[in-house]
Design an enzyme around this catalytic site. Structure first.
Site, PDB file in Angstrom:
ATOM      1  N   GLY A 168      -2.744  -5.694   8.482  1.00 37.77           N
ATOM      2  CA  GLY A 168      -3.747  -4.682   8.807  1.00 37.77           C
ATOM      3  C   GLY A 168      -5.123  -5.871   9.341  1.00 37.77           C
ATOM      4  O   GLY A 168      -6.156  -5.241   9.617  1.00 37.77           O
TER       5      GLY A 168
ATOM      6  N   GLY B 285       0.773  -1.190   0.130  1.00 33.21           N
ATOM      7  CA  GLY B 285       0.032  -0.065   0.086  1.00 33.21           C
ATOM      8  C   GLY B 285       0.782   1.358   0.012  1.00 33.21           C
ATOM      9  O   GLY B 285       0.422   2.315  -0.328  1.00 33.21           O
TER      10      GLY B 285
ATOM     11  N   GLU C 125     -10.414  13.501   5.914  1.00 34.42           N
ATOM     12  CA  GLU C 125      -9.126  14.098   5.160  1.00 34.42           C
ATOM     13  C   GLU C 125      -9.745  15.080   4.149  1.00 34.42           C
ATOM     14  O   GLU C 125     -10.391  14.677   3.523  1.00 34.42           O
ATOM     15  CB  GLU C 125      -8.342  12.858   4.985  1.00 34.42           C
ATOM     16  CG  GLU C 125      -7.827  12.688   3.489  1.00 34.42           C
ATOM     17  CD  GLU C 125      -7.448  11.358   3.112  1.00 34.42           C
ATOM     18  OE1 GLU C 125      -7.372  10.600   4.037  1.00 34.42           O
ATOM     19  OE2 GLU C 125      -7.049  11.270   1.972  1.00 34.42           O
TER      20      GLU C 125
ATOM     21  N   ASN D 247      -6.291   7.298   9.426  1.00 38.77           N
ATOM     22  CA  ASN D 247      -5.676   6.444   8.557  1.00 38.77           C
ATOM     23  C   ASN D 247      -4.795   5.377   9.127  1.00 38.77           C
ATOM     24  O   ASN D 247      -4.091   5.644  10.017  1.00 38.77           O
ATOM     25  CB  ASN D 247      -4.711   7.356   7.345  1.00 38.77           C
ATOM     26  CG  ASN D 247      -5.591   8.649   7.199  1.00 38.77           C
ATOM     27  OD1 ASN D 247      -6.064   9.294   8.091  1.00 38.77           O
ATOM     28  ND2 ASN D 247      -5.931   8.740   5.958  1.00 38.77           N
TER      29      ASN D 247
ATOM     30  N   HIS E 214      -9.118   1.492   3.343  1.00 40.20           N
ATOM     31  CA  HIS E 214      -8.741   0.845   4.559  1.00 40.20           C
ATOM     32  C   HIS E 214      -9.132  -0.281   5.134  1.00 40.20           C
ATOM     33  O   HIS E 214      -9.885  -0.347   6.302  1.00 40.20           O
ATOM     34  CB  HIS E 214      -8.911   2.016   5.809  1.00 40.20           C
ATOM     35  CG  HIS E 214      -8.218   3.569   5.677  1.00 40.20           C
ATOM     36  ND1 HIS E 214      -8.659   4.607   6.039  1.00 40.20           N
ATOM     37  CD2 HIS E 214      -7.327   3.906   4.536  1.00 40.20           C
ATOM     38  CE1 HIS E 214      -7.884   5.550   5.608  1.00 40.20           C
ATOM     39  NE2 HIS E 214      -6.953   5.072   4.673  1.00 40.20           N
TER      40      HIS E 214
HETATM   41  P1  FAE Z   1      -0.684  -4.041   2.370  1.00 38.19           P
HETATM   42  O1  FAE Z   1       0.154  -2.640   2.361  1.00 38.19           O
HETATM   43  O2  FAE Z   1      -1.900  -3.999   1.510  1.00 38.19           O
HETATM   44  O3  FAE Z   1       0.286  -5.033   1.557  1.00 38.19           O
HETATM   45  C1  FAE Z   1       0.105  -6.341   1.355  1.00 38.19           C
HETATM   46  C2  FAE Z   1       0.944  -7.008   0.148  1.00 38.19           C
HETATM   47  O4  FAE Z   1       0.949  -8.251   0.182  1.00 38.19           O
HETATM   48  C3  FAE Z   1       0.936  -6.361  -1.002  1.00 38.19           C
HETATM   49  O5  FAE Z   1       1.968  -5.720  -1.558  1.00 38.19           O
HETATM   50  C4  FAE Z   1       0.349  -7.439  -1.665  1.00 38.19           C
HETATM   51  O6  FAE Z   1       0.516  -7.361  -3.058  1.00 38.19           O
HETATM   52  C5  FAE Z   1       0.885  -8.557  -1.086  1.00 38.19           C
HETATM   53  N1  FAE Z   1      -0.063  -9.753  -1.295  1.00 38.19           N
HETATM   54  C6  FAE Z   1      -1.286 -10.151  -1.125  1.00 38.19           C
HETATM   55  N2  FAE Z   1      -1.397 -11.414  -1.286  1.00 38.19           N
HETATM   56  C7  FAE Z   1      -0.334 -11.820  -1.459  1.00 38.19           C
HETATM   57  C8  FAE Z   1      -0.080 -13.386  -1.749  1.00 38.19           C
HETATM   58  N3  FAE Z   1      -0.814 -14.243  -1.719  1.00 38.19           N
HETATM   59  N4  FAE Z   1       1.226 -13.803  -2.097  1.00 38.19           N
HETATM   60  C9  FAE Z   1       2.118 -12.631  -1.968  1.00 38.19           C
HETATM   61  N5  FAE Z   1       2.074 -11.364  -1.703  1.00 38.19           N
HETATM   62  C10 FAE Z   1       0.624 -10.990  -1.465  1.00 38.19           C
HETATM   63  O7  FAE Z   1      -0.797  -4.582   3.876  1.00 38.19           O
HETATM   64  N6  FAE Z   1      -3.227   4.599   4.849  1.00 38.19           N
HETATM   65  C11 FAE Z   1      -2.803   5.650   5.754  1.00 38.19           C
HETATM   66  O8  FAE Z   1      -2.417   5.341   6.838  1.00 38.19           O
HETATM   67  N7  FAE Z   1      -2.606   6.860   5.160  1.00 38.19           N
HETATM   68  C12 FAE Z   1      -2.876   7.037   3.876  1.00 38.19           C
HETATM   69  O9  FAE Z   1      -2.643   8.311   3.199  1.00 38.19           O
HETATM   70  C13 FAE Z   1      -3.587   6.119   2.987  1.00 38.19           C
HETATM   71  N8  FAE Z   1      -3.857   6.274   1.708  1.00 38.19           N
HETATM   72  C14 FAE Z   1      -4.220   5.301   0.857  1.00 38.19           C
HETATM   73  C15 FAE Z   1      -4.695   5.560  -0.386  1.00 38.19           C
HETATM   74  C16 FAE Z   1      -5.003   4.560  -1.162  1.00 38.19           C
HETATM   75  C17 FAE Z   1      -5.302   4.673  -2.623  1.00 38.19           C
HETATM   76  C18 FAE Z   1      -5.211   3.100  -0.705  1.00 38.19           C
HETATM   77  C19 FAE Z   1      -5.358   2.094  -1.572  1.00 38.19           C
HETATM   78  C20 FAE Z   1      -4.529   2.927   0.623  1.00 38.19           C
HETATM   79  C21 FAE Z   1      -4.153   4.006   1.289  1.00 38.19           C
HETATM   80  N9  FAE Z   1      -4.041   3.731   2.830  1.00 38.19           N
HETATM   81  C22 FAE Z   1      -3.561   4.760   3.566  1.00 38.19           C
HETATM   82  C23 FAE Z   1      -4.501   2.411   3.469  1.00 38.19           C
HETATM   83  C24 FAE Z   1      -2.679   1.751   3.655  1.00 38.19           C
HETATM   84  O10 FAE Z   1      -1.998   1.857   2.455  1.00 38.19           O
HETATM   85  C25 FAE Z   1      -3.271   0.308   4.160  1.00 38.19           C
HETATM   86  O11 FAE Z   1      -3.852   0.353   5.309  1.00 38.19           O
HETATM   87  C26 FAE Z   1      -1.617  -0.219   4.283  1.00 38.19           C
HETATM   88  O12 FAE Z   1      -1.022  -0.491   3.050  1.00 38.19           O
HETATM   89  C27 FAE Z   1      -1.927  -1.838   4.660  1.00 38.19           C
HETATM   90  O13 FAE Z   1      -0.673  -2.459   5.076  1.00 38.19           O
HETATM   91  P2  FAE Z   1      -0.695  -4.021   5.374  1.00 38.19           P
HETATM   92  O14 FAE Z   1       0.585  -4.214   5.884  1.00 38.19           O
HETATM   93  O15 FAE Z   1      -1.742  -4.453   5.913  1.00 38.19           O
END
Ligand code: FAE
Length: 551
Positions: free
Chosen positions: A516, A157, A403, A526, A488
């Site tokens: 998460g 993310g 936000e 966030n 989120h």
């Molecule tokens: P995450 O960052 O989603 O990472 C999971 C990773 O695992 C990804 O790279 C996937 O490709 C990979 N994956 C999934 N399944 C598999 C598999 N089976 N095998 C191998 N790899 C896999 O997880 N949050 C904020 O706090 N501030 C912000 O400004 C904010 N803005 C956002 C804007 C957008 C457009 C989006 C989409 C999200 C935003 N978020 C924001 C949310 C934040 O990015 C999100 O909560 C975190 O990235 C979640 O972190 P995790 O470690 O749970």
């Protein structure tokens, strides 16, 4: 004495981290240049068995990146498997990522057309574009009542998000996660997470003067007219860099309509911070375009992960089995929950708790736009990085943290856009669809009603005080408040229910969740600072108490 010893140790640690960082960044860059999908620092690692690692981390987002760094620092040989690609190679246009206004195949994860959250303008289908399917950086995962946006690639993310780095209020954190002692979180793990992520705050004098934040100042004034408080939000985007963008001395990124499809400059995404440091330990290897499909346990207690490697057309080029002593799941709320659910429902890990799959929420996310008067332009020039929010969370009847979001169209729109985080008590459950071999979320549109009502209560006040109205043309139909997608995703493997209070998965020693999916559906701000801080807490405990990587 102890104090000076501590600071000497700290200085040595910092220097070491910097050296490691540089080595790790160099490894990432040369891997990208060579088009490698297997990235590591030491040839020694290559000499060891490629199908067995003491520890494996699935995913490379916040929870995964923390796990990888702390495992590497502990001297544990670790493999990270990430289904997305490494985003470090310039395309034919010389840029790694495409902008929001000129999206191409790099924008989205195997789609034939982009699926931007704000899909129309004046009801015109002018925003989304046809693209060639490709492992692009942003995915929109569609369930019947809710779409979930997630990042795909090395950094998860952090590649696509707005960089907003907010620490939740202590009282709401305690309400949502009562089993987590607040003192160590607020004294140690939140400060550590913010430091490691590189959070900083926009200098207020520059904010007040720059045309790039006209939209935020207009929205602040309108909130004030309704008696509402606004706050600055820290961010991991480098504001020194942004000021140089504005001065014309640095290549524009936040000021060039880049964010949800990646930032080419300025943003301290995880590949620049935790993951570079992790690779720099020399213990961590990263496999990209590698998707974990299944997991089971071998008779000796080690975990066996089935990993599919895909090429850029999405074709599976090989299926490997990798064994490990300790397995850390950091595939995000959707990814981790699906892996565990599949393992439970296919009988591979039958002792997994019934709680796996439960407790999901979208952090009460809804999006909306307001139409301003012509004498209140929001500016043709808008930074994509949000720095201010309306903070009405202390309103016990109707808490909202909204936000102030940009609408960087490159022309005057007179729109104020918001991503509102509301307190929605509704939760959904993932079930395993055997025919599709996938997790399905049962969130219904009716469950979004509390979020819509909360946002409406707040923005009706703003509209009333400013004699303005909502925009009805932005979300593909006539809704003022978009309630069918979230940024989120939280929950599915909730801390203290599907795991112990530290993320150890119930029923299986050596299996951990760090992302998460641990947070029960809502955190009020966030979420990535909270995810990072909880992962730091888990890793500190697990590395101190468990025999990590022993098998
Ligand atoms: P995450 O960052 O989603 O990472 C999971 C990773 O695992 C990804 O790279 C996937 O490709 C990979 N994956 C999934 N399944 C598999 C598999 N089976 N095998 C191998 N790899 C896999 O997880 N949050 C904020 O706090 N501030 C912000 O400004 C904010 N803005 C956002 C804007 C957008 C457009 C989006 C989409 C999200 C935003 N978020 C924001 C949310 C934040 O990015 C999100 O909560 C975190 O990235 C979640 O972190 P995790 O470690 O749970």
């Amino acid at each position: 004495m102890a104090r000076s010893g501590d600071s000497a140790h700290h200085a040595a640690m910092t220097a070491d981290l910097t050296r490691r960082h540089i080595l790790g960044l160099a490894a990432l860059q040369s891997a990208a240049a060579l088009g490698l999908t297997r990235i590591g620092l030491t040839p020694a690692a290559a000499a060891q068995r490629a199908d067995h690692f003491p520890a494996v981390v699935v995913g490379s987002g916040y929870g995964a990146a923390v796990a990888a760094l702390r495992l590497g620092e502990a001297g544990i040989r670790t493999l990270v498997v990430e289904m997305g690609r490494l985003w470090d190679t310039p395309g034919p246009d010389g840029r790694v990522h495409c902008s929001m206004t000129a999206p191409d195949q790099r924008s989205m994860w195997f789609k034939t057309r982009t699926e931007a959250p704000l899909s129309t303008f004046l009801w015109l289908d002018v925003i989304n574009k046809d693209i060639t399917p490709y492992p692009g950086v942003l995915d929109r995962v569609r369930f019947p009542g809710m779409s979930v946006y997630v990042g795909r690639g090395v950094g998860g993310g952090s590649l696509v998000n707005g960089g907003i780095a907010v620490t939740p209020s202590r009282s709401y954190f305690q309400q949502m996660l009562p089993q987590v002692a607040a003192d160590p979180m607020y004294d140690t793990y939140f400060p550590l997470a913010n430091r490691m992520l590189g959070a900083n705050t926009v200098p207020s004098a520059w904010f007040e003067a720059t045309e790039w934040y006209t939209y935020a100042r207009v929205a602040r004034d309108q909130a004030a007219r309704a008696g509402l408080k606004t706050v600055f939000m820290p961010n991991v985007y480098d504001f020194d860099y942004m000021r140089r963008e504005a001065d014309g001395t640095a290549t524009k990124s936040a000021l060039a309509q880049e964010v949800i499809y990646g930032n080419n400059f300025g943003k301290r995404s995880l590949d620049k911070t935790y993951l570079a440091a992790a690779l720099g330990t020399g213990q961590v290897t990263l496999h990209t375009l590698s998707r974990a499909r299944a997991l089971r346990r071998a008779p000796d207690g080690s975990y066996v992960l089935t990993v599919e490697r895909v090429d850029t057309t999405g074709t599976v080029v090989s299926t490997d089995e990798i064994t490990c002593g300790s397995l850390f799941l950091g595939a995000g709320s959707l990814g981790t929950t699906e892996l565990l659910l599949r393992a439970r429902e296919t009988g591979a890990l039958p002792e997994l708790s019934e709680e796996v799959g439960r407790g999901w929420g979208g952090n009460g996310n809804v999006m909306l736009g307001r139409a301003n008067h012509v004498w209140h332009p929001t500016g043709a020039r808008q930074s994509t990085i949000p720095v201010m929010a309306i903070d009405d969370w202390s309103n016990t009847a109707n808490p909202v943290f909204a936000e102030i979001a940009p609408l960087p169209a490159g022309l005057e729109t007179w729109v104020s856009l918001y991503l509102a985080i509301t307190r929605n008590p509704e939760r959904a459950t993932f079930t395993y669809d055997a025919a599709k071999d996938a997790a399905v979320l049962d969130w219904t549109r009716a469950q979004s009603a509390p979020s819509v009502a909360a946002a409406k209560a707040l923005f009706d006040r703003v509209n009333y005080a400013n004699a303005t109205i909502y925009r009805y043309d932005l979300f593909g139909d006539t809704r003022a408040i978009a309630d069918d997608f979230c940024y989120h995703p939280l929950g599915g493997c909730v801390l203290g229910r599907a795991t112990d209070p530290y993320g150890r998965v119930t029923g299986y020693d050596g299996l951990y969740v760090t992302d998460g999916s641990l947070i029960p559906g809502s955190i009020g701000v966030n979420p990535f600072v909270t995810i990072t801080a909880l992962a730091e807490r888990t890793m500190a405990r697990v590395l101190a108490e468990d025999r990590v990587g022993a098998r």
